[in-house]
Design a protein around this motif. Structure first.
Motif, PDB file in Angstrom:
ATOM      1  N   ARG A 145       0.655  -1.452  -0.044  1.00  0.00           N
ATOM      2  CA  ARG A 145       0.144  -0.086  -0.155  1.00  0.00           C
ATOM      3  C   ARG A 145       0.916   1.170  -0.055  1.00  0.00           C
ATOM      4  NH1 ARG A 145      -3.405  -2.744   3.574  1.00  0.00           N
ATOM      5  NH2 ARG A 145      -2.357  -1.778   5.387  1.00  0.00           N
ATOM      6  N   ASP A 146       1.793   1.380   0.912  1.00  0.00           N
ATOM      7  CA  ASP A 146       2.709   2.413   0.974  1.00  0.00           C
ATOM      8  C   ASP A 146       3.330   2.586  -0.525  1.00  0.00           C
ATOM      9  OD1 ASP A 146       2.220   2.743   3.475  1.00  0.00           O
ATOM     10  OD2 ASP A 146       4.178   1.796   4.236  1.00  0.00           O
ATOM     11  N   GLY A 147       3.955   1.525  -1.132  1.00  0.00           N
ATOM     12  CA  GLY A 147       4.532   1.640  -2.408  1.00  0.00           C
ATOM     13  C   GLY A 147       3.514   2.151  -3.468  1.00  0.00           C
ATOM     14  N   GLN A 148       2.259   1.613  -3.421  1.00  0.00           N
ATOM     15  CA  GLN A 148       1.184   2.190  -4.262  1.00  0.00           C
ATOM     16  C   GLN A 148       1.016   3.537  -4.192  1.00  0.00           C
ATOM     17  OE1 GLN A 148      -1.782  -0.504  -3.349  1.00  0.00           O
ATOM     18  NE2 GLN A 148      -1.347  -1.709  -5.099  1.00  0.00           N
ATOM     19  N   ARG A 149       0.982   3.952  -2.674  1.00  0.00           N
ATOM     20  CA  ARG A 149       0.766   5.560  -2.409  1.00  0.00           C
ATOM     21  C   ARG A 149       2.190   6.489  -3.040  1.00  0.00           C
ATOM     22  NH1 ARG A 149      -0.348   3.934   3.147  1.00  0.00           N
ATOM     23  NH2 ARG A 149      -2.357   3.416   3.321  1.00  0.00           N
ATOM     24  N   ALA A 150       3.146   5.705  -2.850  1.00  0.00           N
ATOM     25  CA  ALA A 150       4.502   6.368  -3.362  1.00  0.00           C
ATOM     26  C   ALA A 150       4.604   6.646  -4.785  1.00  0.00           C
ATOM     27  CB  ALA A 150       5.520   5.633  -3.092  1.00  0.00           C
ATOM     28  N   GLU A 151       3.818   5.509  -5.355  1.00  0.00           N
ATOM     29  CA  GLU A 151       3.701   5.521  -6.832  1.00  0.00           C
ATOM     30  C   GLU A 151       2.774   6.614  -7.386  1.00  0.00           C
ATOM     31  OE1 GLU A 151       2.979   1.804  -8.809  1.00  0.00           O
ATOM     32  OE2 GLU A 151       4.743   0.922  -7.620  1.00  0.00           O
ATOM     33  N   GLU A 152       1.620   6.649  -6.589  1.00  0.00           N
ATOM     34  CA  GLU A 152       0.663   7.604  -6.752  1.00  0.00           C
ATOM     35  C   GLU A 152       1.084   9.022  -6.631  1.00  0.00           C
ATOM     36  OE1 GLU A 152      -2.592   6.481  -4.254  1.00  0.00           O
ATOM     37  OE2 GLU A 152      -3.178   4.744  -5.255  1.00  0.00           O
ATOM     38  N   ARG A 153       1.744   9.307  -5.551  1.00  0.00           N
ATOM     39  CA  ARG A 153       2.144  10.742  -5.378  1.00  0.00           C
ATOM     40  C   ARG A 153       3.346  10.967  -6.531  1.00  0.00           C
ATOM     41  NH1 ARG A 153       2.256   8.932   0.273  1.00  0.00           N
ATOM     42  NH2 ARG A 153       4.546   8.369  -0.010  1.00  0.00           N
ATOM     43  N   ALA A 154       4.220  10.120  -6.740  1.00  0.00           N
ATOM     44  CA  ALA A 154       5.105  10.227  -7.981  1.00  0.00           C
ATOM     45  C   ALA A 154       4.424  10.716  -9.364  1.00  0.00           C
ATOM     46  CB  ALA A 154       6.025   9.119  -8.080  1.00  0.00           C
ATOM     47  N   ALA A 155       3.433   9.877  -9.357  1.00  0.00           N
ATOM     48  CA  ALA A 155       2.600  10.162 -10.621  1.00  0.00           C
ATOM     49  C   ALA A 155       2.061  11.667 -10.541  1.00  0.00           C
ATOM     50  CB  ALA A 155       1.445   8.938 -10.905  1.00  0.00           C
ATOM     51  N   GLN A 156       1.251  11.720  -9.622  1.00  0.00           N
ATOM     52  CA  GLN A 156       0.930  13.257  -9.225  1.00  0.00           C
ATOM     53  C   GLN A 156       1.865  14.295  -9.544  1.00  0.00           C
ATOM     54  OE1 GLN A 156      -2.738  13.775  -8.557  1.00  0.00           O
ATOM     55  NE2 GLN A 156      -1.967  15.976  -8.544  1.00  0.00           N
ATOM     56  N   ALA A 157       2.979  13.981  -9.081  1.00  0.00           N
ATOM     57  CA  ALA A 157       3.841  14.999  -9.088  1.00  0.00           C
ATOM     58  C   ALA A 157       4.493  15.274 -10.584  1.00  0.00           C
ATOM     59  CB  ALA A 157       5.354  14.614  -8.317  1.00  0.00           C
ATOM     60  N   LEU A 158       4.594  14.021 -11.290  1.00  0.00           N
ATOM     61  CA  LEU A 158       5.015  14.038 -12.647  1.00  0.00           C
ATOM     62  C   LEU A 158       3.992  14.875 -13.541  1.00  0.00           C
ATOM     63  CD1 LEU A 158       6.396  10.515 -13.366  1.00  0.00           C
ATOM     64  CD2 LEU A 158       7.431  12.772 -13.647  1.00  0.00           C
ATOM     65  N   SER A 159       2.763  14.231 -13.077  1.00  0.00           N
ATOM     66  CA  SER A 159       1.545  15.283 -13.735  1.00  0.00           C
ATOM     67  C   SER A 159       1.476  16.844 -13.588  1.00  0.00           C
ATOM     68  CB  SER A 159       0.242  14.399 -13.228  1.00  0.00           C
ATOM     69  OG  SER A 159      -1.098  15.343 -13.776  1.00  0.00           O
ATOM     70  N   GLU A 160       1.734  17.132 -12.371  1.00  0.00           N
ATOM     71  CA  GLU A 160       1.846  18.645 -12.166  1.00  0.00           C
ATOM     72  C   GLU A 160       3.203  19.098 -12.899  1.00  0.00           C
ATOM     73  OE1 GLU A 160       2.277  19.120  -7.766  1.00  0.00           O
ATOM     74  OE2 GLU A 160      -0.077  18.131  -7.345  1.00  0.00           O
ATOM     75  N   ALA A 161       4.143  18.414 -12.633  1.00  0.00           N
ATOM     76  CA  ALA A 161       5.417  18.941 -13.473  1.00  0.00           C
ATOM     77  C   ALA A 161       5.332  18.963 -15.151  1.00  0.00           C
ATOM     78  CB  ALA A 161       6.509  18.110 -13.084  1.00  0.00           C
ATOM     79  N   ALA A 162       4.390  18.130 -15.661  1.00  0.00           N
ATOM     80  CA  ALA A 162       4.024  18.358 -17.190  1.00  0.00           C
ATOM     81  C   ALA A 162       3.285  19.476 -17.044  1.00  0.00           C
ATOM     82  CB  ALA A 162       3.313  17.064 -17.620  1.00  0.00           C
ATOM     83  N   HIS A 163       2.294  19.614 -16.382  1.00  0.00           N
ATOM     84  CA  HIS A 163       1.262  20.892 -16.253  1.00  0.00           C
ATOM     85  C   HIS A 163       2.240  22.118 -16.283  1.00  0.00           C
ATOM     86  CE1 HIS A 163      -2.342  23.118 -16.039  1.00  0.00           C
ATOM     87  NE2 HIS A 163      -1.805  23.495 -15.039  1.00  0.00           N
ATOM     88  N   LEU A 164       2.886  22.100 -15.405  1.00  0.00           N
ATOM     89  CA  LEU A 164       3.975  23.384 -15.398  1.00  0.00           C
ATOM     90  C   LEU A 164       4.667  23.763 -16.459  1.00  0.00           C
ATOM     91  CD1 LEU A 164       4.863  23.170 -11.519  1.00  0.00           C
ATOM     92  CD2 LEU A 164       3.328  24.952 -12.379  1.00  0.00           C
ATOM     93  N   LYS A 165       5.190  22.423 -17.233  1.00  0.00           N
ATOM     94  CA  LYS A 165       5.953  22.749 -18.091  1.00  0.00           C
ATOM     95  C   LYS A 165       5.033  23.187 -19.447  1.00  0.00           C
ATOM     96  CE  LYS A 165       9.002  20.295 -21.291  1.00  0.00           C
ATOM     97  NZ  LYS A 165       8.803  21.423 -22.323  1.00  0.00           N
ATOM     98  N   ARG A 166       3.772  22.486 -19.524  1.00  0.00           N
ATOM     99  CA  ARG A 166       2.810  23.209 -20.605  1.00  0.00           C
ATOM    100  C   ARG A 166       2.971  24.524 -20.408  1.00  0.00           C
ATOM    101  NH1 ARG A 166       0.330  18.292 -20.025  1.00  0.00           N
ATOM    102  NH2 ARG A 166      -1.308  19.280 -18.491  1.00  0.00           N
ATOM    103  N   LEU A 167       2.467  24.828 -19.005  1.00  0.00           N
ATOM    104  CA  LEU A 167       2.464  26.505 -18.750  1.00  0.00           C
ATOM    105  C   LEU A 167       3.390  27.284 -19.197  1.00  0.00           C
ATOM    106  CD1 LEU A 167       0.280  26.419 -15.328  1.00  0.00           C
ATOM    107  CD2 LEU A 167      -0.702  26.898 -17.572  1.00  0.00           C
TER     108      LEU A 167
END
Length: 111
Positions: free
Chosen positions: A33-55
């Motif tokens: 579960r912790d690993g899944q949460r960490a993956e979700e957080r990493a995916a969220q961070a990547l998504s935010e980074a991609a969004h910021l890069k687009r902006l």
């Protein structure tokens, strides 16, 4: 008595092994579960980074377009300034040629 002790002892060991296995399974599923949460957080961070890069890309494209417009306006202003300078020189030249013509007419008239 001795047999009972062995059986009881082995039952106790079995119980302990079962509890340890259960604890290991619980720990493993928590880790998962912790690993899944960490993956979700990493995916969220990547998504935010991609969004910021687009902006940022949009902003820099917009800034480049604005810079291009400003450079065009500057070139036009410089062109207008050059044209005014040429017009001023032409006016001065015309003025001096008119003055010369007027002097020539005075001289001609006095003859």
């Amino acid at each position: 008595g001795q047999l009972h002790g062995l059986l009881f002892g082995s039952e106790e060991l079995r119980q302990q092994a079962v509890e340890e296995a259960a604890a290991a399974v619980r720990q493993s599923s928590e880790d998962k579960r912790d690993g899944q949460r960490a993956e979700e957080r990493a995916a969220q961070a990547l998504s935010e980074a991609a969004h910021l890069k687009r902006l940022l890309d949009e902003q820099s494209a917009q800034a480049a377009a604005e810079r291009s417009v400003l450079l065009d306006e500057l070139a036009q202003a410089e062109g207008a300034e050059d044209a005014m300078e040429v017009a001023k020189e032409a006016a001065e030249s015309r003025k001096s040629s008119l003055e010369m013509q007027a002097r020539l007419e005075e001289v001609t008239a006095s003859i």
